[in-house]
Design an enzyme around this catalytic site. Structure first.
Site, PDB file in Angstrom:
ATOM      1  N   LEU A   1      21.417 -28.243  -1.215  1.00  0.00           N
ATOM      2  CA  LEU A   1      20.105 -27.718  -0.816  1.00  0.00           C
ATOM      3  C   LEU A   1      20.098 -26.192  -0.746  1.00  0.00           C
ATOM      4  O   LEU A   1      19.585 -25.589   0.188  1.00  0.00           O
ATOM      5  CB  LEU A   1      19.667 -28.312   0.532  1.00  0.00           C
ATOM      6  CG  LEU A   1      19.471 -29.834   0.578  1.00  0.00           C
ATOM      7  CD1 LEU A   1      18.942 -30.257   1.936  1.00  0.00           C
ATOM      8  CD2 LEU A   1      18.541 -30.308  -0.526  1.00  0.00           C
TER       9      LEU A   1
ATOM     10  N   SER B   1      20.364 -42.428  -7.761  1.00  0.00           N
ATOM     11  CA  SER B   1      19.161 -41.713  -8.189  1.00  0.00           C
ATOM     12  C   SER B   1      19.456 -40.522  -9.096  1.00  0.00           C
ATOM     13  O   SER B   1      18.520 -39.808  -9.468  1.00  0.00           O
ATOM     14  CB  SER B   1      18.372 -41.222  -6.963  1.00  0.00           C
ATOM     15  OG  SER B   1      19.149 -40.311  -6.204  1.00  0.00           O
TER      16      SER B   1
ATOM     17  N   GLU C   1       0.828  -1.210   0.000  1.00  0.00           N
ATOM     18  CA  GLU C   1       0.000   0.000   0.000  1.00  0.00           C
ATOM     19  C   GLU C   1       0.865   1.263   0.000  1.00  0.00           C
ATOM     20  O   GLU C   1       0.592   2.231  -0.724  1.00  0.00           O
ATOM     21  CB  GLU C   1      -0.929   0.016   1.222  1.00  0.00           C
ATOM     22  CG  GLU C   1      -1.899  -1.163   1.272  1.00  0.00           C
ATOM     23  CD  GLU C   1      -1.361  -2.342   2.049  1.00  0.00           C
ATOM     24  OE1 GLU C   1      -2.185  -3.024   2.692  1.00  0.00           O
ATOM     25  OE2 GLU C   1      -0.136  -2.583   2.029  1.00  0.00           O
TER      26      GLU C   1
ATOM     27  N   CYS D   1      -2.468  -3.670   7.202  1.00  0.00           N
ATOM     28  CA  CYS D   1      -2.105  -3.875   8.602  1.00  0.00           C
ATOM     29  C   CYS D   1      -2.502  -2.660   9.437  1.00  0.00           C
ATOM     30  O   CYS D   1      -2.600  -1.533   8.944  1.00  0.00           O
ATOM     31  CB  CYS D   1      -0.613  -4.163   8.735  1.00  0.00           C
ATOM     32  SG  CYS D   1       0.461  -2.836   8.153  1.00  0.00           S
TER      33      CYS D   1
ATOM     34  N   MET E   1      17.475 -46.560  -7.655  1.00  0.00           N
ATOM     35  CA  MET E   1      17.805 -47.958  -7.892  1.00  0.00           C
ATOM     36  C   MET E   1      17.996 -48.663  -6.546  1.00  0.00           C
ATOM     37  O   MET E   1      18.106 -48.023  -5.493  1.00  0.00           O
ATOM     38  CB  MET E   1      19.070 -48.084  -8.740  1.00  0.00           C
ATOM     39  CG  MET E   1      18.997 -47.345 -10.081  1.00  0.00           C
ATOM     40  SD  MET E   1      17.524 -47.752 -11.073  1.00  0.00           S
ATOM     41  CE  MET E   1      17.851 -49.463 -11.478  1.00  0.00           C
TER      42      MET E   1
END
Length: 399
Positions: free
Chosen positions: A224, A188, A72, A95, A183
């Site tokens: 990751l 993988s 806003e 808010c 597997m």
């Protein structure tokens, strides 16, 4: 006061049938620009605002980074004096309290806005209903409920955390067409193609935490991390971020077997190792390597981590969205315990054979009446692979 609140709710319900085609168009635009914060606003919600005066858009804004201006305020700055007498379309209730920034409802009042159309009420108890009521008390016309579902989809994690004290949990799996994810040896890399792996990067970027299991760490030594430089459509990455917000990496490691030399401990971002059994020497070694260690034993199975307690802990750290990237055993445990809201399944056009490992290990389901029903949310092609989004109804709203 309670009677007034009920009356306001009734008025809002009446107004939802009076939204015009233009109202819908402007709110759709507000939702569109709110999406620009998908990878940058957390732990805050993604919010967009469009200010319209005399049939023309005079200001647009979206919440970019937590601690900086809300949607806003950014839209009001762009609109300037044209805010007086204008209508503000906001995807989430403005808010009404002082947090990292001043209240947006007061900013709308001070700017002379005459009407506010909201998509949904803020689930945050500090705001919920108060922002709209403050606007009404100043004579501003307020209506709510326009494109609410679309707004909710932008902020499913924030809504769930504020409502039940748990983050939204997505499990990501990659499998062959015959339902195999590795597997028999554990190999993988790679089941799916580059397009699917880049899509996973986007899932990581919108998550505040990634959960994996110790077996995945020991076998793959994963990073990751969020790496936007690998994205095909790099224009999706917000140019307001010089560096990505790295999610908290969470390792489920009941016996503290994580090597102190694990790759992720040397990378940007933080790593939390969650165990079920305390081991002071191992904990000290991991903490010296840069990890945080937390012990959360399951009361019913003390050798395992309490997954439900972990999600509560992550919510207390302002984590809205969790991505579970792990093997079949841990992923299956999350699903069986009713802790998963969404399953993102990448399916490659390959066959790996019956000796390969299944995508989920979920023992105990031995009759058709015990099967777990899923709801398909979306199907899309990602390169040569399919990406299927399922929701798991039994987990939604779990407290």
């Amino acid at each position: 006061m309670q009677i007034c609140s009920v009356l306001y709710d009734i008025i809002d319900l009446m107004k939802t049938v009076a939204f015009s085609t233009d109202d819908t168009r402007y709110m759709a635009r507000a939702i569109q620009i709110a999406r620009q914060g998908l990878y940058s606003t957390h732990p805050n919600p993604r919010v967009g605002c469009v200010i319209v005066n005399d049939g023309s858009i005079v200001g647009e804004g979206w919440h970019q980074i937590a601690g900086q201006g809300h949607a806003e305020v950014n839209a009001l700055v762009q609109a300037g004096e044209q805010s007086k007498g204008a209508t503000a379309y906001v995807t989430l209730e403005p808010c009404s309290h002082f947090g990292r920034t001043p209240p947006c409802s007061q900013a709308l009042i001070d700017a002379g806005i005459s009407r506010v159309v909201g998509a949904m009420q803020d689930p945050n108890p500090l705001v919920s209903g108060n922002g709209y009521n403050l606007l009404r008390e100043q004579g501003i016309e307020v209506s709510c409920g326009l494109l609410a579902t679309e707004s909710e989809q932008l902020n499913s994690g924030f809504i769930k955390r504020m409502s039940v004290g748990k983050p939204w949990v997505r499990v990501k799996s990659a499998m062959s067409a015959d339902g195999r994810t590795a597997m028999a040896s554990g190999e993988s890399h790679w089941i799916t193609g580059a397009g699917a792996r880049q899509d996973v990067q986007r899932l990581r970027a919108r998550s505040e935490a990634i959960i994996t299991g110790i077996d995945s760490v020991l076998i793959d030594d994963p990073s990751l991390t969020v790496r936007p430089e690998t994205w095909i459509n790099d224009d999706e990455w917000p140019n307001i971020l010089a560096e990505p917000i790295q999610p908290l990496r969470v390792i489920l490691d009941s016996q503290l077997r994580t090597p102190a030399t694990a790759k992720m401990l040397t990378l940007p971002g933080n790593t939390l190792i969650v165990c079920a059994t305390e081991n002071a020497p191992r904990q000290a070694a991991l903490e010296a390597a840069g990890a945080e260690v937390l012990c959360l034993p399951n009361k019913e199975a003390s050798t395992k981590v309490d997954l439900d307690a972990l999600l509560t802990e992550l919510a207390s750290r302002e984590v809205n969205d969790v991505l579970v990237e792990t093997g079949a055993t841990t992923a299956g445990a999350f699903v069986q315990q009713g802790l998963v809201d969404e399953w993102v399944l990448y399916m490659a056009p390959t066959l790996m054979g019956s000796d390969a490992r299944p995508v989920l290990l979920m023992p105990g389901i031995d009759t058709m009446k015990n099967k777990l029903s899923l709801t398909m949310k979306e199907v899309k092609h990602v390169g040569d692979d399919l990406c299927i989004h399922y929701t798991i109804p039994c987990a939604v709203g779990k407290s």
